[in-house]
Design an enzyme around this catalytic site. Sequence first.
Site, PDB file in Angstrom:
ATOM      1  N   ASP A  90     -15.683 -26.115 -10.691  1.00  0.00           N
ATOM      2  CA  ASP A  90     -15.209 -26.014  -9.323  1.00  0.00           C
ATOM      3  C   ASP A  90     -16.379 -25.510  -8.470  1.00  0.00           C
ATOM      4  O   ASP A  90     -17.349 -24.961  -8.998  1.00  0.00           O
ATOM      5  CB  ASP A  90     -14.042 -25.025  -9.295  1.00  0.00           C
ATOM      6  CG  ASP A  90     -13.587 -24.683  -7.898  1.00  0.00           C
ATOM      7  OD1 ASP A  90     -13.428 -25.607  -7.082  1.00  0.00           O
ATOM      8  OD2 ASP A  90     -13.388 -23.480  -7.618  1.00  0.00           O
ATOM      9  N   ASP A  92     -16.054 -23.982  -4.699  1.00  0.00           N
ATOM     10  CA  ASP A  92     -15.778 -22.847  -3.810  1.00  0.00           C
ATOM     11  C   ASP A  92     -15.323 -21.616  -4.594  1.00  0.00           C
ATOM     12  O   ASP A  92     -14.418 -21.691  -5.435  1.00  0.00           O
ATOM     13  CB  ASP A  92     -14.707 -23.220  -2.789  1.00  0.00           C
ATOM     14  CG  ASP A  92     -15.176 -24.291  -1.826  1.00  0.00           C
ATOM     15  OD1 ASP A  92     -16.393 -24.392  -1.595  1.00  0.00           O
ATOM     16  OD2 ASP A  92     -14.321 -25.038  -1.302  1.00  0.00           O
ATOM     17  N   ARG A 135      -5.171 -28.133   7.137  1.00  0.00           N
ATOM     18  CA  ARG A 135      -6.374 -27.414   7.568  1.00  0.00           C
ATOM     19  C   ARG A 135      -7.407 -28.362   8.180  1.00  0.00           C
ATOM     20  O   ARG A 135      -8.038 -28.033   9.193  1.00  0.00           O
ATOM     21  CB  ARG A 135      -6.984 -26.667   6.380  1.00  0.00           C
ATOM     22  CG  ARG A 135      -6.188 -25.443   5.950  1.00  0.00           C
ATOM     23  CD  ARG A 135      -6.735 -24.818   4.686  1.00  0.00           C
ATOM     24  NE  ARG A 135      -6.498 -25.680   3.529  1.00  0.00           N
ATOM     25  CZ  ARG A 135      -7.068 -25.512   2.346  1.00  0.00           C
ATOM     26  NH1 ARG A 135      -7.941 -24.524   2.163  1.00  0.00           N
ATOM     27  NH2 ARG A 135      -6.783 -26.320   1.347  1.00  0.00           N
ATOM     28  N   SER A 178     -14.794 -30.750  -7.034  1.00  0.00           N
ATOM     29  CA  SER A 178     -14.252 -29.822  -6.052  1.00  0.00           C
ATOM     30  C   SER A 178     -13.113 -30.426  -5.246  1.00  0.00           C
ATOM     31  O   SER A 178     -13.128 -31.612  -4.913  1.00  0.00           O
ATOM     32  CB  SER A 178     -15.378 -29.387  -5.106  1.00  0.00           C
ATOM     33  OG  SER A 178     -14.870 -28.625  -4.026  1.00  0.00           O
ATOM     34  N   GLY A 179     -12.160 -29.586  -4.902  1.00  0.00           N
ATOM     35  CA  GLY A 179     -11.131 -29.968  -3.953  1.00  0.00           C
ATOM     36  C   GLY A 179     -11.619 -29.807  -2.528  1.00  0.00           C
ATOM     37  O   GLY A 179     -10.860 -30.014  -1.583  1.00  0.00           O
ATOM     38  N   LYS A 223      -8.888 -33.295 -10.771  1.00  0.00           N
ATOM     39  CA  LYS A 223      -9.823 -32.520 -11.589  1.00  0.00           C
ATOM     40  C   LYS A 223      -9.560 -32.750 -13.078  1.00  0.00           C
ATOM     41  O   LYS A 223     -10.494 -32.916 -13.873  1.00  0.00           O
ATOM     42  CB  LYS A 223      -9.722 -31.035 -11.247  1.00  0.00           C
ATOM     43  CG  LYS A 223     -10.256 -30.696  -9.862  1.00  0.00           C
ATOM     44  CD  LYS A 223     -10.352 -29.201  -9.656  1.00  0.00           C
ATOM     45  CE  LYS A 223     -11.038 -28.886  -8.335  1.00  0.00           C
ATOM     46  NZ  LYS A 223     -11.363 -27.460  -8.178  1.00  0.00           N
ATOM     47  N   ASP A 246     -11.557 -20.942 -10.164  1.00  0.00           N
ATOM     48  CA  ASP A 246     -10.921 -19.676  -9.785  1.00  0.00           C
ATOM     49  C   ASP A 246      -9.503 -19.814  -9.261  1.00  0.00           C
ATOM     50  O   ASP A 246      -8.781 -18.818  -9.157  1.00  0.00           O
ATOM     51  CB  ASP A 246     -11.762 -18.977  -8.706  1.00  0.00           C
ATOM     52  CG  ASP A 246     -11.652 -19.690  -7.367  1.00  0.00           C
ATOM     53  OD1 ASP A 246     -11.173 -19.082  -6.395  1.00  0.00           O
ATOM     54  OD2 ASP A 246     -12.056 -20.865  -7.286  1.00  0.00           O
TER      55      ASP A 246
END
Length: 303
Positions: A90, A92, A135, A178-179, A223, A246
């Site tokens: 990941d 972030d 977002r 990554s998302g 993922k 995380d």
Amino acid sequence: MTHILTLVAGERARLAPKLLETLGAALRDAGAATGEINWLAPNDRACDLPFAQLADDRAHEIARATLADLPVDFHAQPVENRRKRLLIADMDSTIVTAETLDELAAEAGLKDVIAEITRRAMRGEIDFAQALVERVAMLADLPEAALAKTAANLTLMPGAATLVHTMRANGAFTALVSGGFKYFTAKVAARTGFELDLANDLAMAEGRLTGELQGPILDKDGKLNALQTLSAERGLTPADAVTVGDGANDLPMLLAAGLGVAYYGKPLLRQQVRAQVNHSDLRTLLFFQGYLAEEFVSPAEDS
């Protein structure tokens, strides 16, 4: 010995001889046979404690009880297939210290609002894809210069580049999955040495964000699919991979990998993922795989 219990002390901590004696005795009291301690790093920072005749999940329970609140990360596992041939990470709050979308939101004066949505999504309290769309929509009309400024200010997690470079030097394939957004993963991958980066694409028009995404959303299923696909393409299985993340979005790929590590994980991960790093840095993933500190390949940015 068939199994290994690896201990890694947090910053400014050390593995005291009495602690190791106590832990070894606890393993033996549970029926284990134990071997000689193998030091992985100088200054009593990391070591392997070999054992046999005890399941690794039981050894994990004993280590957790013995270490209690001490600043020590640990992981028990079989010796077989310990060194992995695929790394999927990941980005972030794992490879970089920040949540890139939150930092980008600061450029629009919306950091507090968007960071709260991020926090809830990463804890698994709300749907990731829905939260992402919401977002991104709030950032409509933000100029590309804001993305460039955000990217320039990103800081790598300690040990990130060393993890990637060391695994690559030993034949592993490395991917940043990554998302977040391709705009950032491409730059972070170049800084750290990842060979592949996968992420979501932000739609832009005339140098500004449109508030929409391009293509399918890379979420927790994406993922997990990346882990399965990248393994198969290389004649491997997920058991040959180490994954790290995380947040809730990382949980499926962490549970499916041979070594899935929650890195300063959110509560959901701390409850469900056995291998955790809560006191040290990303180099601990190398210690968990049995690398000696002297084998690390450390770029200048990580030294």
